[in-house]
Motif scaffolding. Structure first.
Motif, PDB file in Angstrom:
ATOM      1  N   SER A  28       0.886  -1.120  -0.069  1.00 42.64           N
ATOM      2  CA  SER A  28       0.428   0.174   0.431  1.00 42.64           C
ATOM      3  C   SER A  28       0.849   1.594  -0.177  1.00 42.64           C
ATOM      4  N   ALA A  29       1.684   1.120   0.485  1.00 43.66           N
ATOM      5  CA  ALA A  29       2.581   1.997   0.707  1.00 43.66           C
ATOM      6  C   ALA A  29       3.240   2.943  -0.688  1.00 43.66           C
ATOM      7  N   TYR A  30       3.701   1.198  -0.735  1.00 40.49           N
ATOM      8  CA  TYR A  30       4.689   1.733  -2.302  1.00 40.49           C
ATOM      9  C   TYR A  30       3.481   2.155  -3.952  1.00 40.49           C
ATOM     10  N   LEU A  31       2.111   1.678  -3.577  1.00 41.98           N
ATOM     11  CA  LEU A  31       1.714   2.059  -4.624  1.00 41.98           C
ATOM     12  C   LEU A  31       1.513   3.212  -4.317  1.00 41.98           C
ATOM     13  N   ASP A  32       1.423   3.494  -2.623  1.00 38.73           N
ATOM     14  CA  ASP A  32       0.540   5.346  -2.291  1.00 38.73           C
ATOM     15  C   ASP A  32       1.746   6.082  -3.137  1.00 38.73           C
ATOM     16  N   ARG A  33       3.345   5.526  -3.323  1.00 40.99           N
ATOM     17  CA  ARG A  33       4.625   6.725  -3.403  1.00 40.99           C
ATOM     18  C   ARG A  33       4.434   6.957  -4.864  1.00 40.99           C
ATOM     19  N   MET A  34       3.424   5.617  -5.661  1.00 42.42           N
ATOM     20  CA  MET A  34       3.489   6.014  -7.030  1.00 42.42           C
ATOM     21  C   MET A  34       2.342   6.536  -7.599  1.00 42.42           C
ATOM     22  N   ASN A  35       1.371   6.740  -6.744  1.00 46.23           N
ATOM     23  CA  ASN A  35       0.923   7.784  -6.505  1.00 46.23           C
ATOM     24  C   ASN A  35      -0.620   7.197  -7.132  1.00 46.23           C
ATOM     25  N   TYR A  36      -1.121   5.887  -7.232  1.00 54.08           N
ATOM     26  CA  TYR A  36      -1.761   4.899  -6.792  1.00 54.08           C
ATOM     27  C   TYR A  36      -2.519   5.079  -5.872  1.00 54.08           C
ATOM     28  N   ILE A  37      -2.731   5.765  -5.768  1.00 54.46           N
ATOM     29  CA  ILE A  37      -4.461   5.847  -4.476  1.00 54.46           C
ATOM     30  C   ILE A  37      -4.679   4.710  -3.888  1.00 54.46           C
ATOM     31  N   GLY A  38      -5.985   4.666  -5.257  1.00 53.88           N
ATOM     32  CA  GLY A  38      -7.030   3.652  -4.907  1.00 53.88           C
ATOM     33  C   GLY A  38      -6.109   2.419  -4.877  1.00 53.88           C
ATOM     34  N   MET A  39      -5.015   2.117  -5.642  1.00 55.92           N
ATOM     35  CA  MET A  39      -4.435   0.863  -5.320  1.00 55.92           C
ATOM     36  C   MET A  39      -4.143   0.391  -3.823  1.00 55.92           C
ATOM     37  N   ALA A  40      -3.569   1.509  -3.529  1.00 60.02           N
ATOM     38  CA  ALA A  40      -3.029   1.845  -1.816  1.00 60.02           C
ATOM     39  C   ALA A  40      -4.030   1.636  -1.456  1.00 60.02           C
ATOM     40  N   LYS A  41      -5.625   2.228  -1.295  1.00 59.84           N
ATOM     41  CA  LYS A  41      -6.550   2.859  -0.006  1.00 59.84           C
ATOM     42  C   LYS A  41      -7.237   0.764  -0.371  1.00 59.84           C
ATOM     43  N   TRP A  42      -7.187   0.058  -1.436  1.00 61.98           N
ATOM     44  CA  TRP A  42      -8.013  -1.307  -1.812  1.00 61.98           C
ATOM     45  C   TRP A  42      -6.219  -2.427  -0.416  1.00 61.98           C
ATOM     46  N   LEU A  43      -5.519  -2.162  -0.385  1.00 58.76           N
ATOM     47  CA  LEU A  43      -4.315  -2.961  -0.070  1.00 58.76           C
ATOM     48  C   LEU A  43      -4.382  -2.406   1.473  1.00 58.76           C
ATOM     49  N   ARG A  44      -4.598  -1.242   1.595  1.00 58.76           N
ATOM     50  CA  ARG A  44      -4.336  -0.609   3.309  1.00 58.76           C
ATOM     51  C   ARG A  44      -6.000  -1.686   3.267  1.00 58.76           C
ATOM     52  N   LEU A  45      -6.587  -1.540   3.493  1.00 60.40           N
ATOM     53  CA  LEU A  45      -7.867  -2.559   3.554  1.00 60.40           C
ATOM     54  C   LEU A  45      -8.100  -3.437   3.509  1.00 60.40           C
ATOM     55  N   GLN A  46      -6.995  -3.926   2.576  1.00 58.37           N
ATOM     56  CA  GLN A  46      -6.502  -5.851   2.736  1.00 58.37           C
ATOM     57  C   GLN A  46      -6.249  -5.987   3.647  1.00 58.37           C
ATOM     58  N   SER A  47      -5.106  -5.207   4.196  1.00 56.37           N
ATOM     59  CA  SER A  47      -4.200  -5.351   5.973  1.00 56.37           C
ATOM     60  C   SER A  47      -5.029  -4.821   6.808  1.00 56.37           C
ATOM     61  N   GLU A  48      -5.683  -4.563   6.500  1.00 62.35           N
ATOM     62  CA  GLU A  48      -6.331  -4.255   8.489  1.00 62.35           C
ATOM     63  C   GLU A  48      -7.589  -5.576   8.215  1.00 62.35           C
ATOM     64  N   GLU A  49      -8.118  -5.558   6.968  1.00 65.46           N
ATOM     65  CA  GLU A  49      -8.366  -7.247   6.999  1.00 65.46           C
ATOM     66  C   GLU A  49      -7.688  -8.391   7.717  1.00 65.46           C
ATOM     67  N   GLU A  50      -6.608  -8.943   6.996  1.00 61.10           N
ATOM     68  CA  GLU A  50      -5.659  -9.623   7.431  1.00 61.10           C
ATOM     69  C   GLU A  50      -5.483  -9.891   8.900  1.00 61.10           C
ATOM     70  N   ARG A  51      -4.950  -8.088   9.278  1.00 64.97           N
ATOM     71  CA  ARG A  51      -5.105  -7.830  10.892  1.00 64.97           C
ATOM     72  C   ARG A  51      -6.133  -9.099  11.525  1.00 64.97           C
ATOM     73  N   THR A  52      -7.358  -8.373  11.509  1.00 56.32           N
ATOM     74  CA  THR A  52      -8.728  -8.878  12.005  1.00 56.32           C
ATOM     75  C   THR A  52      -8.298 -10.284  11.724  1.00 56.32           C
ATOM     76  N   HIS A  53      -7.882 -11.454  10.808  1.00 59.45           N
ATOM     77  CA  HIS A  53      -8.012 -12.232  10.753  1.00 59.45           C
ATOM     78  C   HIS A  53      -6.682 -12.848  11.969  1.00 59.45           C
ATOM     79  N   MET A  54      -5.803 -12.237  12.261  1.00 61.85           N
ATOM     80  CA  MET A  54      -4.692 -12.241  12.996  1.00 61.85           C
ATOM     81  C   MET A  54      -4.731 -11.755  14.339  1.00 61.85           C
ATOM     82  N   LEU A  55      -5.594 -11.416  14.572  1.00 63.99           N
ATOM     83  CA  LEU A  55      -6.853 -11.412  15.739  1.00 63.99           C
ATOM     84  C   LEU A  55      -8.388 -12.243  16.382  1.00 63.99           C
ATOM     85  N   THR A  56      -8.360 -12.264  15.410  1.00 67.69           N
ATOM     86  CA  THR A  56      -9.309 -13.542  15.298  1.00 67.69           C
ATOM     87  C   THR A  56      -8.335 -14.933  16.564  1.00 67.69           C
TER      88      THR A  56
END
Length: 168
Positions: A28-56
């Motif tokens: 997400s940080a990489y694509l944000d740096r490349m100005n693909y803001i939407g892709m970066a957002k998608w990956l950030r939300l995916q990161s949060e989803e994986e964190r939720t899995h870990m917490l579960t």
């Protein structure tokens, strides 16, 4: 008390989800740096989803008086190539995660039917995870080097809300 081999298995899945959340955050940080803001957002939300899995998984293990054992998370890259190359890595990683849960399920159903339920839930979710990743990869292949098409895909992925994606 949870059996030692079940505890080890759940801890290995916690580690995989921990790696997943850091991997997707780095992408997400990489694509944000490349100005693909939407892709970066998608990956950030995916990161949060994986964190939720870990917490579960952590909550499940703790609820069975198990011990969560932390391992080091490997350092993540700061360069993932083109958007297509980045999402091909996402797809590969999701396939790896699916395989880990499949192996866990095959083992756990023999020794702990109760834990089978939670593993099966994650396996079921992996169907969607892989399908989303494959759809994005296929669309990025269609876009090729067409900057207008890439920006449209970027915009579409940026519409993702928690719990899903508008792809498809």
């Amino acid at each position: 008390m949870v059996r030692e081999e079940v505890q080890q298995l759940i801890n290995s899945l916690i580690q995989i989800e921990h790696i997943s959340t850091t991997l997707y955050l780095a992408m997400s940080a990489y694509l944000d740096r490349m100005n693909y803001i939407g892709m970066a957002k998608w990956l950030r939300l995916q990161s949060e989803e994986e964190r939720t899995h870990m917490l579960t998984l952590i909550d499940y293990l703790a609820g069975k008086d198990g011990v969560v054992k932390w391992s080091d998370v490997p350092a993540q890259s700061s360069n993932y190539g083109t958007p297509l190359e980045t999402f091909q890595k996402v797809l590969e990683h999701e396939e790896y995660v699916t395989n880990a849960y499949r192996q866990a399920y095959d083992y756990i159903k023999q020794v702990d039917p109760q834990t089978t339920v939670i593993i099966q839930d994650f396996l079921r979710e992996q169907i969607d995870e892989e399908a989303q990743s494959l759809t994005i990869v296929d669309r990025l292949k269609l876009a090729g080097d067409n900057s207008s098409a890439l920006l449209l895909i970027d915009q579409e992925l940026g519409q993702r809300q928690n719990g899903g994606t508008p792809v498809g």
